[in-house]
Design a protein around this motif. Structure first.
Motif, PDB file in Angstrom:
ATOM      1  N   ARG A   1       0.834  -1.209   0.000  1.00 56.35           N
ATOM      2  CA  ARG A   1       0.000   0.000   0.000  1.00 56.35           C
ATOM      3  C   ARG A   1       0.871   1.262   0.000  1.00 56.35           C
ATOM      4  O   ARG A   1       0.562   2.237  -0.684  1.00 56.35           O
ATOM      5  N   GLU A   2       1.944   1.222   0.798  1.00 56.46           N
ATOM      6  CA  GLU A   2       2.853   2.368   0.838  1.00 56.46           C
ATOM      7  C   GLU A   2       3.506   2.592  -0.529  1.00 56.46           C
ATOM      8  O   GLU A   2       3.656   3.740  -0.964  1.00 56.46           O
ATOM      9  N   ASN A   3       3.907   1.508  -1.190  1.00 54.10           N
ATOM     10  CA  ASN A   3       4.496   1.627  -2.531  1.00 54.10           C
ATOM     11  C   ASN A   3       3.497   2.219  -3.521  1.00 54.10           C
ATOM     12  O   ASN A   3       3.857   3.067  -4.347  1.00 54.10           O
ATOM     13  N   GLU A   4       2.250   1.764  -3.472  1.00 52.82           N
ATOM     14  CA  GLU A   4       1.212   2.293  -4.357  1.00 52.82           C
ATOM     15  C   GLU A   4       0.986   3.780  -4.088  1.00 52.82           C
ATOM     16  O   GLU A   4       0.858   4.576  -5.017  1.00 52.82           O
ATOM     17  N   TYR A   5       0.966   4.135  -2.826  1.00 50.60           N
ATOM     18  CA  TYR A   5       0.763   5.544  -2.469  1.00 50.60           C
ATOM     19  C   TYR A   5       1.933   6.381  -2.974  1.00 50.60           C
ATOM     20  O   TYR A   5       1.738   7.462  -3.543  1.00 50.60           O
ATOM     21  N   ARG A   6       3.144   5.877  -2.765  1.00 47.93           N
ATOM     22  CA  ARG A   6       4.337   6.584  -3.218  1.00 47.93           C
ATOM     23  C   ARG A   6       4.334   6.732  -4.741  1.00 47.93           C
ATOM     24  O   ARG A   6       4.701   7.766  -5.284  1.00 47.93           O
ATOM     25  N   LYS A   7       3.910   5.666  -5.431  1.00 44.75           N
ATOM     26  CA  LYS A   7       3.874   5.688  -6.897  1.00 44.75           C
ATOM     27  C   LYS A   7       2.867   6.727  -7.392  1.00 44.75           C
ATOM     28  O   LYS A   7       3.141   7.468  -8.329  1.00 44.75           O
ATOM     29  N   ILE A   8       1.718   6.789  -6.727  1.00 47.46           N
ATOM     30  CA  ILE A   8       0.696   7.754  -7.122  1.00 47.46           C
ATOM     31  C   ILE A   8       1.165   9.179  -6.806  1.00 47.46           C
ATOM     32  O   ILE A   8       0.982  10.095  -7.606  1.00 47.46           O
TER      33      ILE A   8
ATOM     34  N   VAL B   1       6.327   8.135 -10.219  1.00 47.81           N
ATOM     35  CA  VAL B   1       7.427   7.294 -10.681  1.00 47.81           C
ATOM     36  C   VAL B   1       7.516   6.075  -9.774  1.00 47.81           C
ATOM     37  O   VAL B   1       7.326   6.153  -8.562  1.00 47.81           O
ATOM     38  N   ASP B   2       7.837   4.927 -10.364  1.00 47.92           N
ATOM     39  CA  ASP B   2       7.955   3.692  -9.592  1.00 47.92           C
ATOM     40  C   ASP B   2       9.418   3.448  -9.231  1.00 47.92           C
ATOM     41  O   ASP B   2      10.233   3.119 -10.081  1.00 47.92           O
ATOM     42  N   TYR B   3       9.724   3.651  -7.954  1.00 49.52           N
ATOM     43  CA  TYR B   3      11.070   3.360  -7.465  1.00 49.52           C
ATOM     44  C   TYR B   3      11.079   2.066  -6.639  1.00 49.52           C
ATOM     45  O   TYR B   3      11.967   1.863  -5.825  1.00 49.52           O
ATOM     46  N   GLY B   4      10.110   1.227  -6.846  1.00 50.90           N
ATOM     47  CA  GLY B   4       9.994  -0.011  -6.077  1.00 50.90           C
ATOM     48  C   GLY B   4      11.193  -0.916  -6.220  1.00 50.90           C
ATOM     49  O   GLY B   4      11.559  -1.626  -5.288  1.00 50.90           O
ATOM     50  N   TRP B   5      11.833  -0.896  -7.369  1.00 46.02           N
ATOM     51  CA  TRP B   5      12.980  -1.768  -7.588  1.00 46.02           C
ATOM     52  C   TRP B   5      14.200  -1.292  -6.798  1.00 46.02           C
ATOM     53  O   TRP B   5      15.128  -2.040  -6.544  1.00 46.02           O
ATOM     54  N   LEU B   6      14.201  -0.003  -6.369  1.00 45.93           N
ATOM     55  CA  LEU B   6      15.301   0.542  -5.585  1.00 45.93           C
ATOM     56  C   LEU B   6      15.131   0.324  -4.076  1.00 45.93           C
ATOM     57  O   LEU B   6      16.094   0.344  -3.346  1.00 45.93           O
ATOM     58  N   VAL B   7      13.895   0.130  -3.666  1.00 45.55           N
ATOM     59  CA  VAL B   7      13.604   0.051  -2.233  1.00 45.55           C
ATOM     60  C   VAL B   7      14.084  -1.275  -1.677  1.00 45.55           C
ATOM     61  O   VAL B   7      13.806  -2.335  -2.222  1.00 45.55           O
ATOM     62  N   SER B   8      14.814  -1.188  -0.585  1.00 42.87           N
ATOM     63  CA  SER B   8      15.183  -2.412   0.142  1.00 42.87           C
ATOM     64  C   SER B   8      14.529  -2.326   1.515  1.00 42.87           C
ATOM     65  O   SER B   8      14.639  -1.317   2.207  1.00 42.87           O
ATOM     66  N   TYR B   9      13.847  -3.374   1.854  1.00 41.62           N
ATOM     67  CA  TYR B   9      13.116  -3.376   3.114  1.00 41.62           C
ATOM     68  C   TYR B   9      14.018  -3.891   4.227  1.00 41.62           C
ATOM     69  O   TYR B   9      14.824  -4.797   4.016  1.00 41.62           O
ATOM     70  N   PRO B  10      13.875  -3.335   5.405  1.00 45.72           N
ATOM     71  CA  PRO B  10      14.707  -3.812   6.505  1.00 45.72           C
ATOM     72  C   PRO B  10      14.334  -5.252   6.874  1.00 45.72           C
ATOM     73  O   PRO B  10      13.177  -5.651   6.744  1.00 45.72           O
ATOM     74  N   LYS B  11      15.341  -5.993   7.281  1.00 45.78           N
ATOM     75  CA  LYS B  11      15.075  -7.388   7.636  1.00 45.78           C
ATOM     76  C   LYS B  11      14.296  -7.485   8.937  1.00 45.78           C
ATOM     77  O   LYS B  11      13.615  -8.457   9.186  1.00 45.78           O
ATOM     78  N   GLN B  12      14.427  -6.479   9.776  1.00 45.22           N
ATOM     79  CA  GLN B  12      13.687  -6.462  11.032  1.00 45.22           C
ATOM     80  C   GLN B  12      12.226  -6.167  10.732  1.00 45.22           C
ATOM     81  O   GLN B  12      11.902  -5.133  10.161  1.00 45.22           O
TER      82      GLN B  12
END
Length: 195
Positions: free
Chosen positions: A47-54, A58-69
Motif C-alpha cells: 500500500r505504501e508503494n502504491e501511495y508513493r507511486k501515485i 514514478v515507480d522506485y519499487g525496484w530501488l527500495v530495500s526493506y529492513p530485515k527487522q
C-alpha cells in the motif's frame, strides 16, 4: 562401510514427541498469528508503494530495500495471547482460525492491529466455550431433576387409592366368612388402575 549407514535408512522411525492438545492449540494459533502479521506487513508495504507511486508518479519499487527487522509483538503481549490460547478447546482451534482470517480479510488491518483482532477472536471463543459449558451443566441438572420428577409423576398416574369402594376387604371380613386370608396384607387399601 555401507552407504545405508550414512543415511540412517536402517534406523526405526523416531516417535513424534508427545505434546498435549493444549500445547498443539497454542502453537497452531500462534503460528497463525505470526503468519497473519507477516501478511499484514507485506500488504502495508504494498500500500505504501502504491501511495508513493501515485504521489510521485514514478515507480522506485525496484530501488527500495526493506529492513530485515519486521514488526514483532512485545514479549508481554505474546505471553498474554499464549495464555488466552490455552483456554481454547482443541475442537475450537479451526473455527478460531477461520474467524480470525475472516476478520483480517474484512478489515485489512495495519500490522499493529493484527494482535488486537486476534485477542478479540480469542475472547469471543472463550466466552462461547464458557456459555456452552454452562448450558451443558444446566442440561445435566435439568435431566437429573426431570428423571426423578417424571418417575414420581408416572407412579402417581398409574396407581390410585380408592379407600371408599365397597369391595375393600379387611381381615375381619375374612374371619367372619371363615375363609383363608390370602398372602396379601388386607389392612392396606387396594390399588386399582385407572381406566
Amino acid at each position: 562401510m555401507s552407504l545405508a549407514s550414512w543415511f540412517r535408512w536402517n534406523e526405526p522411525p523416531s516417535r513424534i514427541s508427545q505434546r498435549s492438545p493444549t500445547e498443539m492449540v497454542v502453537e497452531t494459533l500462534m503460528m497463525e498469528l505470526n503468519w497473519q502479521t507477516k501478511q499484514a506487513e507485506k500488504q502495508q508495504r504494498e500500500r505504501e508503494n502504491e501511495y508513493r507511486k501515485i504521489k510521485t508518479g514514478v515507480d522506485y519499487g525496484w530501488l527500495v530495500s526493506y529492513p530485515k527487522q519486521s514488526y514483532d509483538i512485545s514479549p508481554g503481549e505474546r505471553l498474554q495471547l499464549e495464555d488466552m490460547c490455552t483456554k481454547i478447546h482443541p475442537s475450537y482451534c479451526g473455527p478460531v482460525i477461520l474467524r480470525f482470517r475472516q476478520l483480517i480479510a474484512e478489515y485489512e488491518p495495519e500490522v499493529q492491529e493484527v494482535s488486537r483482532i486476534f485477542r478479540s477472536v480469542l475472547q469471543e471463543a472463550a466466552e462461547k466455550i464458557k456459555e456452552e459449558e454452562e448450558a451443558k451443566k444446566l442440561a445435566r441438572q435439568w435431566n437429573t431433576k426431570n428423571k426423578t420428577s417424571l418417575s414420581l409423576t408416572t407412579f402417581k398416574s398409574r396407581s390410585r387409592i380408592s379407600p371408599f369402594i365397597s369391595d375393600i376387604k379387611t381381615i375381619s371380613e375374612d374371619v367372619e366368612r371363615g375363609t383363608q386370608p390370602t398372602r396379601r396384607v388386607w389392612s392396606m387399601p387396594e390399588f386399582r388402575n385407572a381406566k
